[in-house]
Design an enzyme around this catalytic site. Sequence first.
Site, PDB file in Angstrom:
ATOM      1  N   CYS A   1       0.912  -1.323   0.079  1.00  0.00           N
ATOM      2  CA  CYS A   1      -0.022  -0.163  -0.022  1.00  0.00           C
ATOM      3  C   CYS A   1       0.727   1.158  -0.231  1.00  0.00           C
ATOM      4  O   CYS A   1       1.533   1.355   0.555  1.00  0.00           O
ATOM      5  CB  CYS A   1      -1.348   0.033   1.346  1.00  0.00           C
ATOM      6  SG  CYS A   1      -1.679   1.162   1.462  1.00  0.00           S
TER       7      CYS A   1
ATOM      8  N   CYS B   1      -0.381   4.056  -6.505  1.00  0.00           N
ATOM      9  CA  CYS B   1      -0.741   3.445  -5.893  1.00  0.00           C
ATOM     10  C   CYS B   1      -1.359   1.891  -6.021  1.00  0.00           C
ATOM     11  O   CYS B   1      -1.621   1.986  -7.430  1.00  0.00           O
ATOM     12  CB  CYS B   1      -3.149   4.230  -5.878  1.00  0.00           C
ATOM     13  SG  CYS B   1      -4.021   3.293  -5.355  1.00  0.00           S
TER      14      CYS B   1
HETATM   15  N1  DGL Z   1      -3.556   1.004  -2.993  1.00  0.00           N
HETATM   16  C1  DGL Z   1      -3.513   2.167  -1.841  1.00  0.00           C
HETATM   17  C2  DGL Z   1      -2.535   2.250  -1.993  1.00  0.00           C
HETATM   18  O1  DGL Z   1      -1.285   2.181  -2.575  1.00  0.00           O
HETATM   19  C3  DGL Z   1      -4.266   1.781  -0.765  1.00  0.00           C
HETATM   20  C4  DGL Z   1      -5.686   2.916  -1.030  1.00  0.00           C
HETATM   21  C5  DGL Z   1      -6.897   3.558  -0.841  1.00  0.00           C
HETATM   22  O2  DGL Z   1      -7.311   2.675  -0.083  1.00  0.00           O
HETATM   23  O3  DGL Z   1      -7.092   4.672  -0.945  1.00  0.00           O
HETATM   24  O4  DGL Z   1      -2.712   3.609  -1.724  1.00  0.00           O
END
Ligand code: DGL
Length: 268
Positions: free
Chosen positions: A74, A189
């Site tokens: 994440c 993301c």
């Molecule tokens: N997939 C995550 C990231 O890489 C979080 C996305 C989210 O929940 O806003 O930031």
Amino acid sequence: MTYSDTIGVMDSGVGGLTVLSELVKVLPSSKYIYLGDTKNLPYGSKTKDEILFFNRNILNFFLTLGVKDIAIACNTTSALTYEDLKKEFTPKGLRIFPLIQSAAYAAAQGLEAGDCICVLSTVATAKSGKYANEIHKANPCLKVCEIPCPGFVEIVENRLYDTQESKKLIEEKMNIVLENKAKRVILGCTHYPYLLDMFSKYVPREIFFNPAGSLAKSICSVIKNTDDIGDIDFYVTGDPCEFKKSAKLFFDIKKEVKKVEMPQFNLV
Ligand code: DGL
């Protein structure tokens, strides 16, 4: 069952599966536990305090199971709370691998002074400026344009790929990439690889960079393959059926996805 030789992989939802799929390629013999904090997504519009609260619960969950190695799949967590988590959980025996810090050097390679890297990310990641900081450590002469993309995570989690609204949102952000004449575009993301087909209608596919491969490589440099047969257990904090449906592009999950309860933020 003991999980001491298992890699814990965490994200707010199905995004981290884009990292898990890279991990499985390089470390097929490992055992994995994936935790999607779907009840609390999107992380990208939350405060640092909220995200830290969610992250602590997840790392404590892994600790309880006896997991020692954690892949932070994440970007928002890597940008906002990794340093706090490292300070708190390293003394408890966890080894934590963050995403942005593992990927920025590779993302900066092969570009010339003045070239522009665009970073597509959540609002929280963009606001943190973490990608720009890390890229400039590798090459201070690159221009970094961080583009917050609110709504993209919801497109993926709710499978809204075909709506006019989603297409418009994506076109808007791709126009910013084109205006900046980006030489490279970081999928900042872990949900965004799900949108790559849509992005590449506007921007050439070959200039996109997925940080997942770099994180997988850095984990692979300290954990070795064995003759074991790998396995993955999936956990979510929200609806297991929805998770399975949204995950499909990266994992066709046949086994049961288990639901785990975590403390509520407002009870603190
Ligand atoms: N997939 C995550 C990231 O890489 C979080 C996305 C989210 O929940 O806003 O930031």
